[in-house]
Write a protein that holds these residues in place. Structure first.
Motif, PDB file in Angstrom:
ATOM      1  N   PHE A   1       6.975 -29.858  -1.808  1.00 32.21           N
ATOM      2  CA  PHE A   1       7.501 -28.623  -0.681  1.00 32.21           C
ATOM      3  C   PHE A   1       7.559 -27.126  -1.283  1.00 32.21           C
ATOM      4  CE2 PHE A   1      10.778 -25.963   1.454  1.00 32.21           C
ATOM      5  CZ  PHE A   1      10.208 -25.697   2.706  1.00 32.21           C
ATOM      6  N   LEU A   2       8.441 -27.144  -2.058  1.00 32.28           N
ATOM      7  CA  LEU A   2       9.105 -26.275  -3.100  1.00 32.28           C
ATOM      8  C   LEU A   2       7.569 -25.057  -4.166  1.00 32.28           C
ATOM      9  CD1 LEU A   2      12.386 -26.791  -4.331  1.00 32.28           C
ATOM     10  CD2 LEU A   2      11.723 -25.265  -2.975  1.00 32.28           C
ATOM     11  N   SER A   3       6.381 -26.441  -4.695  1.00 33.96           N
ATOM     12  CA  SER A   3       5.148 -26.027  -5.444  1.00 33.96           C
ATOM     13  C   SER A   3       4.077 -24.400  -4.389  1.00 33.96           C
ATOM     14  CB  SER A   3       4.176 -27.298  -5.811  1.00 33.96           C
ATOM     15  OG  SER A   3       3.945 -28.028  -4.606  1.00 33.96           O
ATOM     16  N   GLY A   4       4.880 -24.785  -2.730  1.00 33.81           N
ATOM     17  CA  GLY A   4       4.054 -23.753  -1.826  1.00 33.81           C
ATOM     18  C   GLY A   4       4.759 -23.027  -1.840  1.00 33.81           C
ATOM     19  N   CYS A   5       5.532 -22.773  -2.292  1.00 32.89           N
ATOM     20  CA  CYS A   5       6.617 -21.190  -1.644  1.00 32.89           C
ATOM     21  C   CYS A   5       6.105 -19.862  -2.988  1.00 32.89           C
ATOM     22  CB  CYS A   5       8.215 -21.815  -1.768  1.00 32.89           C
ATOM     23  SG  CYS A   5       8.075 -23.152  -0.732  1.00 32.89           S
ATOM     24  N   SER A   6       5.809 -20.342  -3.530  1.00 37.64           N
ATOM     25  CA  SER A   6       4.835 -18.921  -4.528  1.00 37.64           C
ATOM     26  C   SER A   6       3.749 -18.621  -4.662  1.00 37.64           C
ATOM     27  CB  SER A   6       5.890 -19.468  -6.192  1.00 37.64           C
ATOM     28  OG  SER A   6       4.695 -20.244  -6.057  1.00 37.64           O
ATOM     29  N   SER A   7       3.499 -17.213  -4.646  1.00 34.34           N
ATOM     30  CA  SER A   7       1.907 -17.282  -5.096  1.00 34.34           C
ATOM     31  C   SER A   7       1.611 -17.494  -6.505  1.00 34.34           C
ATOM     32  CB  SER A   7       1.723 -15.133  -5.049  1.00 34.34           C
ATOM     33  OG  SER A   7       2.694 -15.279  -3.958  1.00 34.34           O
ATOM     34  N   SER A   8       0.352 -16.925  -6.559  1.00 33.20           N
ATOM     35  CA  SER A   8       0.179 -17.806  -7.494  1.00 33.20           C
ATOM     36  C   SER A   8      -1.694 -16.844  -8.088  1.00 33.20           C
ATOM     37  CB  SER A   8      -0.724 -18.978  -8.110  1.00 33.20           C
ATOM     38  OG  SER A   8      -1.887 -19.359  -7.362  1.00 33.20           O
ATOM     39  N   TYR A   9      -1.365 -16.479  -9.229  1.00 40.32           N
ATOM     40  CA  TYR A   9      -2.111 -14.838 -10.161  1.00 40.32           C
ATOM     41  C   TYR A   9      -3.305 -15.883 -11.067  1.00 40.32           C
ATOM     42  CZ  TYR A   9       0.834 -12.985  -7.166  1.00 40.32           C
ATOM     43  OH  TYR A   9       1.221 -11.892  -6.440  1.00 40.32           O
ATOM     44  N   LYS A  10      -4.660 -15.741 -11.479  1.00 44.47           N
ATOM     45  CA  LYS A  10      -5.255 -16.159 -12.494  1.00 44.47           C
ATOM     46  C   LYS A  10      -5.799 -14.949 -13.114  1.00 44.47           C
ATOM     47  CE  LYS A  10      -9.106 -19.491 -14.057  1.00 44.47           C
ATOM     48  NZ  LYS A  10     -10.355 -19.273 -13.361  1.00 44.47           N
ATOM     49  N   HIS A  11      -5.838 -14.629 -14.263  1.00 42.13           N
ATOM     50  CA  HIS A  11      -6.605 -13.369 -14.591  1.00 42.13           C
ATOM     51  C   HIS A  11      -8.068 -13.972 -15.576  1.00 42.13           C
ATOM     52  CE1 HIS A  11      -2.742 -12.254 -14.835  1.00 42.13           C
ATOM     53  NE2 HIS A  11      -2.751 -10.754 -14.902  1.00 42.13           N
ATOM     54  N   ASN A  12      -8.794 -13.509 -14.765  1.00 40.60           N
ATOM     55  CA  ASN A  12     -10.309 -14.465 -14.789  1.00 40.60           C
ATOM     56  C   ASN A  12     -10.887 -13.084 -16.111  1.00 40.60           C
ATOM     57  OD1 ASN A  12      -9.822 -15.622 -12.938  1.00 40.60           O
ATOM     58  ND2 ASN A  12     -11.079 -14.271 -11.054  1.00 40.60           N
TER      59      ASN A  12
ATOM     60  N   GLY B   1      -5.244 -13.841  -6.912  1.00 37.69           N
ATOM     61  CA  GLY B   1      -3.920 -14.229  -6.131  1.00 37.69           C
ATOM     62  C   GLY B   1      -4.518 -15.065  -4.584  1.00 37.69           C
ATOM     63  N   LYS B   2      -4.179 -16.541  -5.043  1.00 39.40           N
ATOM     64  CA  LYS B   2      -3.375 -16.527  -3.653  1.00 39.40           C
ATOM     65  C   LYS B   2      -2.180 -16.707  -3.494  1.00 39.40           C
ATOM     66  CE  LYS B   2      -5.207 -20.722  -5.098  1.00 39.40           C
ATOM     67  NZ  LYS B   2      -5.275 -22.257  -5.877  1.00 39.40           N
ATOM     68  N   SER B   3      -1.967 -16.514  -2.080  1.00 34.33           N
ATOM     69  CA  SER B   3      -0.472 -16.740  -1.490  1.00 34.33           C
ATOM     70  C   SER B   3       0.437 -18.254  -1.599  1.00 34.33           C
ATOM     71  CB  SER B   3      -0.611 -15.651   0.231  1.00 34.33           C
ATOM     72  OG  SER B   3      -0.797 -17.261   1.072  1.00 34.33           O
ATOM     73  N   LYS B   4       1.302 -17.749  -1.406  1.00 31.51           N
ATOM     74  CA  LYS B   4       1.715 -19.394  -0.722  1.00 31.51           C
ATOM     75  C   LYS B   4       1.766 -19.722   0.382  1.00 31.51           C
ATOM     76  CE  LYS B   4       5.664 -17.034   0.952  1.00 31.51           C
ATOM     77  NZ  LYS B   4       7.115 -15.434   0.127  1.00 31.51           N
ATOM     78  N   TRP B   5       1.778 -21.382  -0.105  1.00 42.95           N
ATOM     79  CA  TRP B   5       0.637 -21.929   0.880  1.00 42.95           C
ATOM     80  C   TRP B   5       1.791 -21.796   2.108  1.00 42.95           C
ATOM     81  CZ3 TRP B   5       2.831 -27.201   2.630  1.00 42.95           C
ATOM     82  CH2 TRP B   5       2.395 -27.479   3.775  1.00 42.95           C
ATOM     83  N   LEU B   6       3.028 -21.846   1.892  1.00 47.89           N
ATOM     84  CA  LEU B   6       4.185 -22.351   3.271  1.00 47.89           C
ATOM     85  C   LEU B   6       5.105 -20.566   2.972  1.00 47.89           C
ATOM     86  CD1 LEU B   6       5.797 -23.873   4.668  1.00 47.89           C
ATOM     87  CD2 LEU B   6       7.889 -24.182   2.673  1.00 47.89           C
ATOM     88  N   THR B   7       4.589 -19.631   4.902  1.00 46.61           N
ATOM     89  CA  THR B   7       4.662 -18.931   5.214  1.00 46.61           C
ATOM     90  C   THR B   7       5.424 -18.990   6.255  1.00 46.61           C
ATOM     91  OG1 THR B   7       4.082 -16.943   4.853  1.00 46.61           O
ATOM     92  CG2 THR B   7       2.522 -18.413   5.743  1.00 46.61           C
ATOM     93  N   PHE B   8       6.264 -18.136   6.711  1.00 43.36           N
ATOM     94  CA  PHE B   8       7.033 -17.674   7.881  1.00 43.36           C
ATOM     95  C   PHE B   8       5.866 -16.685   8.627  1.00 43.36           C
ATOM     96  CE2 PHE B   8       9.263 -20.770   5.589  1.00 43.36           C
ATOM     97  CZ  PHE B   8       9.611 -21.998   6.280  1.00 43.36           C
TER      98      PHE B   8
END
Length: 173
Positions: free
Chosen positions: A14-25, A144-151
């Protein structure tokens, strides 16, 4: 005891879906740091697309996010809509703008994550030039990808600030 393990595992997922992630290519570290007394001119990129959908104002939002990051390091920052690529270097007043920044939207995907479970995604390239020598002095591509869990209320432009500010900081410090 098994119940605690299941609850702990569920909480982690549940918590892993609560933050955005980024990758520097890609990252090209500048050979010299930028001068805070030199102005920065930023072009407005073409709007982002996904499939058949053009995301209106995504180019303007990207340029504004980049302007915000540079504004923390220098007082002379402007956005132009008059030119879009490396050819801008031929028309820049290098005494006013020591640097030219060319952002490119490689991917822009705004999804109804709260309903579909599909995350928002961006991929941005930022190329920085010395306007006097007309040479490239910095280049990064990040995604970047947004968090999976969003309201609701999350959008691709919300993914621009953090990685853009981090990159621009490396140009000055």
């Amino acid at each position: 005891m098994n119940r605690n393990i299941v609850m702990f595992g569920t909480a982690i997922i549940f918590l892993s879906g609560c933050s955005s992630s980024y990758k520097h290519n890609e990252y090209q570290s500048p050979e010299v740091k930028l001068d805070q007394n030199s102005g920065v001119l930023i072009s407005t990129p073409e709007n982002g697309w996904y499939d058949q959908t053009e995301y209106r104002n995504s180019g303007r939002m990207t340029a504004n996010a980049i302007r915000s990051a540079f504004s923390k390091n220098t007082n002379k920052v402007a956005i132009t809509t008059d030119c879009k690529d490396k050819n801008c270097l031929d028309s820049i007043d290098s005494s006013k703008y020591g640097y030219y920044v060319e952002p490119i939207i490689l991917h822009w995907e705004d999804r109804a994550t709260e309903w579909s479970g599909k995350v928002d995604k961006i991929e941005i390239q930022i190329i920085t030039y010395d306007s006097k020598t007309k040479t490239e002095i910095g280049n990064i591509t990040y995604s970047g990808k947004s968090k999976w869990l969003t309201f609701g209320g999350d959008h691709p432009q919300d993914l621009l600030e953090e990685p853009t500010h981090k990159y621009v900081e490396t140009l000055y410090k």
